[in-house]
Motif scaffolding. Structure first.
Motif, PDB file in Angstrom:
ATOM      1  N   ASP A  83      23.174  17.107   3.023  1.00  0.00           N
ATOM      2  CA  ASP A  83      23.849  15.602   2.562  1.00  0.00           C
ATOM      3  C   ASP A  83      23.113  14.653   3.843  1.00  0.00           C
ATOM      4  N   HIS A  84      23.047  14.998   4.964  1.00  0.00           N
ATOM      5  CA  HIS A  84      22.670  13.990   5.995  1.00  0.00           C
ATOM      6  C   HIS A  84      21.059  13.750   5.815  1.00  0.00           C
ATOM      7  N   GLY A  85      20.416  15.019   5.597  1.00  0.00           N
ATOM      8  CA  GLY A  85      19.092  14.840   5.271  1.00  0.00           C
ATOM      9  C   GLY A  85      18.638  13.995   4.425  1.00  0.00           C
ATOM     10  N   TRP A  86      19.368  14.171   3.114  1.00  0.00           N
ATOM     11  CA  TRP A  86      19.182  13.291   1.957  1.00  0.00           C
ATOM     12  C   TRP A  86      19.435  11.827   2.433  1.00  0.00           C
ATOM     13  N   VAL A  87      20.167  11.495   3.071  1.00  0.00           N
ATOM     14  CA  VAL A  87      20.386   9.936   3.245  1.00  0.00           C
ATOM     15  C   VAL A  87      19.054   9.555   4.370  1.00  0.00           C
ATOM     16  N   THR A  88      18.702  10.328   5.255  1.00  0.00           N
ATOM     17  CA  THR A  88      17.437   9.973   6.077  1.00  0.00           C
ATOM     18  C   THR A  88      16.429   9.824   5.253  1.00  0.00           C
ATOM     19  N   THR A  89      16.219  10.935   4.338  1.00  0.00           N
ATOM     20  CA  THR A  89      15.086  10.795   3.397  1.00  0.00           C
ATOM     21  C   THR A  89      14.969   9.747   2.513  1.00  0.00           C
ATOM     22  N   TYR A  90      16.028   9.325   1.913  1.00  0.00           N
ATOM     23  CA  TYR A  90      16.158   8.129   1.082  1.00  0.00           C
ATOM     24  C   TYR A  90      15.745   6.849   1.985  1.00  0.00           C
ATOM     25  N   GLU A  91      16.398   6.677   3.018  1.00  0.00           N
ATOM     26  CA  GLU A  91      15.967   5.439   3.957  1.00  0.00           C
ATOM     27  C   GLU A  91      14.631   5.524   4.332  1.00  0.00           C
ATOM     28  N   THR A  92      13.940   6.856   4.549  1.00  0.00           N
ATOM     29  CA  THR A  92      12.614   6.753   4.873  1.00  0.00           C
ATOM     30  C   THR A  92      11.677   6.439   3.620  1.00  0.00           C
ATOM     31  N   LEU A  93      11.885   6.908   2.522  1.00  0.00           N
ATOM     32  CA  LEU A  93      10.927   6.618   1.295  1.00  0.00           C
ATOM     33  C   LEU A  93      11.264   5.172   0.842  1.00  0.00           C
ATOM     34  N   LEU A  94      12.653   4.821   1.074  1.00  0.00           N
ATOM     35  CA  LEU A  94      12.817   3.234   0.734  1.00  0.00           C
ATOM     36  C   LEU A  94      11.835   2.286   1.603  1.00  0.00           C
ATOM     37  N   GLY A  95      12.123   2.512   2.919  1.00  0.00           N
ATOM     38  CA  GLY A  95      11.283   1.853   3.959  1.00  0.00           C
ATOM     39  C   GLY A  95       9.824   1.742   3.942  1.00  0.00           C
ATOM     40  N   PHE A  96       9.345   3.250   3.610  1.00  0.00           N
ATOM     41  CA  PHE A  96       7.907   3.297   3.433  1.00  0.00           C
ATOM     42  C   PHE A  96       7.161   2.658   2.186  1.00  0.00           C
ATOM     43  N   VAL A  97       7.857   2.608   1.197  1.00  0.00           N
ATOM     44  CA  VAL A  97       7.482   1.991  -0.210  1.00  0.00           C
ATOM     45  C   VAL A  97       7.496   0.581   0.253  1.00  0.00           C
ATOM     46  N   ILE A  98       8.514  -0.153   0.899  1.00  0.00           N
ATOM     47  CA  ILE A  98       8.360  -1.396   1.125  1.00  0.00           C
ATOM     48  C   ILE A  98       7.218  -1.720   1.890  1.00  0.00           C
ATOM     49  N   ALA A  99       7.061  -0.921   2.932  1.00  0.00           N
ATOM     50  CA  ALA A  99       5.933  -1.191   4.029  1.00  0.00           C
ATOM     51  C   ALA A  99       4.382  -1.021   3.262  1.00  0.00           C
ATOM     52  N   VAL A 100       4.388  -0.056   2.405  1.00  0.00           N
ATOM     53  CA  VAL A 100       3.331   0.090   1.685  1.00  0.00           C
ATOM     54  C   VAL A 100       2.993  -1.342   0.885  1.00  0.00           C
ATOM     55  N   GLY A 101       3.959  -1.770   0.206  1.00  0.00           N
ATOM     56  CA  GLY A 101       3.766  -2.798  -0.703  1.00  0.00           C
ATOM     57  C   GLY A 101       3.297  -4.159  -0.156  1.00  0.00           C
ATOM     58  N   VAL A 102       4.116  -4.394   0.940  1.00  0.00           N
ATOM     59  CA  VAL A 102       3.963  -5.413   1.808  1.00  0.00           C
ATOM     60  C   VAL A 102       2.692  -5.439   2.632  1.00  0.00           C
ATOM     61  N   GLY A 103       2.339  -4.128   3.096  1.00  0.00           N
ATOM     62  CA  GLY A 103       1.249  -3.939   4.104  1.00  0.00           C
ATOM     63  C   GLY A 103      -0.047  -4.233   3.208  1.00  0.00           C
ATOM     64  N   ILE A 104      -0.069  -3.785   2.012  1.00  0.00           N
ATOM     65  CA  ILE A 104      -1.274  -4.018   1.088  1.00  0.00           C
ATOM     66  C   ILE A 104      -1.562  -5.587   0.690  1.00  0.00           C
ATOM     67  N   LEU A 105      -0.605  -5.935   0.446  1.00  0.00           N
ATOM     68  CA  LEU A 105      -0.587  -7.455   0.169  1.00  0.00           C
ATOM     69  C   LEU A 105      -1.033  -8.337   1.231  1.00  0.00           C
ATOM     70  N   SER A 106      -0.477  -8.115   2.468  1.00  0.00           N
ATOM     71  CA  SER A 106      -0.797  -8.896   3.520  1.00  0.00           C
ATOM     72  C   SER A 106      -2.067  -8.365   3.679  1.00  0.00           C
ATOM     73  N   ALA A 107      -2.794  -7.469   3.855  1.00  0.00           N
ATOM     74  CA  ALA A 107      -4.139  -6.966   4.128  1.00  0.00           C
ATOM     75  C   ALA A 107      -4.992  -7.772   3.316  1.00  0.00           C
ATOM     76  N   VAL A 108      -4.517  -7.703   1.833  1.00  0.00           N
ATOM     77  CA  VAL A 108      -5.566  -8.363   1.034  1.00  0.00           C
ATOM     78  C   VAL A 108      -5.649 -10.181   1.392  1.00  0.00           C
ATOM     79  N   VAL A 109      -4.568 -10.584   1.595  1.00  0.00           N
ATOM     80  CA  VAL A 109      -4.584 -11.845   2.010  1.00  0.00           C
ATOM     81  C   VAL A 109      -5.341 -12.072   3.274  1.00  0.00           C
ATOM     82  N   MET A 110      -5.175 -11.291   4.125  1.00  0.00           N
ATOM     83  CA  MET A 110      -5.934 -11.558   5.629  1.00  0.00           C
ATOM     84  C   MET A 110      -7.633 -11.292   5.322  1.00  0.00           C
ATOM     85  N   VAL A 111      -7.809 -10.467   4.323  1.00  0.00           N
ATOM     86  CA  VAL A 111      -9.259 -10.104   4.196  1.00  0.00           C
ATOM     87  C   VAL A 111     -10.171 -11.307   3.744  1.00  0.00           C
ATOM     88  N   TYR A 112      -9.253 -12.056   2.520  1.00  0.00           N
ATOM     89  CA  TYR A 112      -9.776 -13.077   1.782  1.00  0.00           C
ATOM     90  C   TYR A 112      -9.456 -14.486   2.299  1.00  0.00           C
TER      91      TYR A 112
END
Length: 288
Positions: A83-112
């Motif tokens: 139960d506690h491991g699933w909570v940490t996994t959910y928080e990790t995945l949510l943070g990772f997905v957001i970081a990937v989306g924002v990171g890719i968008l920021s990188a594209v803007v910085m390159v261009y």
């Protein structure tokens, strides 16, 4: 003059090109075993050393439990750790997905945009060197004790590897390819989709494998500061109660989550970039 008639089903061979055949299941199993035995052997040695030190009494049991005591906790309380491991996994995945989306968008803007890059890059560097554990209490004050602070810290920790690897990949494109696309009249968005983005994916996946493991750390750090669930909460509770077997069990589960997520990203890389993964089948940085 006689002519040789080729069968339509006969394989065609091109001079100077080596034909690649798909390895058999047995060959793949042997290759997997050859890659796996070294890390498995190292794990066995580490657990053996752990058992010897704990069983010999060189360290007090309340400081270092035996591997057996730790595994007993995992076996006796699988639901609690799940139960506690699933909570940490959910928080990790949510943070990772957001970081990937924002990171890719920021990188594209910085390159261009060189102006955005010169403005944003120093800020990103400054934000990266700030210890997240030091500012985590502020997030709890601002966002409360819910999931928000944990996800935010996971995003902040995982964001930097994503954006840096993406910027590197986008800038590593062969200039001749960009000139060719411009000569052929390709629009900027077509050049990005057909040339820049595909060429940046190997660099991006290198950053993703680092980011996904850091996201686990970020989620647990957020739970250390203020939480009533998650592996960080389990570790803090066990530490306060001097329950070192439970503490080590929480650490093992947390490590297992990081390893599984790393392997999943690597599997995605092999599926999406088979041409890239085949170049480093003999490398030491792959687990598959």
């Amino acid at each position: 003059m006689s002519q040789r008639v080729l069968s339509p089903t006969a394989p065609r061979k091109t001079a100077g090109v080596a034909e690649r055949t798909r390895p058999s299941p047995r060959r793949r199993a042997v290759d997997a075993a050859e890659k796996a035995w070294r890390p498995l052997a190292l794990l066995v040695v580490c657990f053996g050393a752990w058992w010897v030190i704990a069983a010999a009494g060189w360290v007090e049991s309340y400081l270092l439990p035996t591997p057996g005591a730790t595994l007993d906790v995992i076996v006796d309380k699988p639901g609690y750790l799940w139960d506690h491991g699933w909570v940490t996994t959910y928080e990790t995945l949510l943070g990772f997905v957001i970081a990937v989306g924002v990171g890719i968008l920021s990188a594209v803007v910085m390159v261009y945009s060189s102006t955005v890059e010169k403005t944003l890059y120093p800020i990103l560097l400054f934000a990266q060197v700030v210890p997240k554990i030091a500012i985590a209490p502020l997030f709890v004050v601002w966002l409360g004790f819910g999931i928000g602070p944990k996800v935010l810290i996971a995003v902040l920790i995982a964001f930097f590897p994503v954006v840096i690897s993406m910027v590197t990949g986008l800038k590593a494109v062969d200039p001749e390819m960009l000139q060719l696309s411009a000569t052929m009249g390709a629009k900027p968005w077509q050049t990005f989709l057909k040339i820049r983005f595909p060429a940046s994916l190997p660099h991006l996946f290198s950053g993703l494998k680092v980011a996904v493991t850091l996201a686990v750390t970020g989620a647990v750090v957020g739970e250390f500061v203020g939480a009533n669930e998650g592996l960080g909460y389990v570790i803090l509770q066990a530490n306060g109660n001097l329950d070192t077997p439970m503490l080590f069990a929480g650490l093992l589960v947390m490590s297992l989550i990081g390893v599984v997520l790393f392997v999943l990203v690597e599997i995605a890389e092999k599926l999406l970039l088979p041409w890239h993964a085949s170049r480093r089948d003999t490398g030491a940085t792959t687990t598959l």
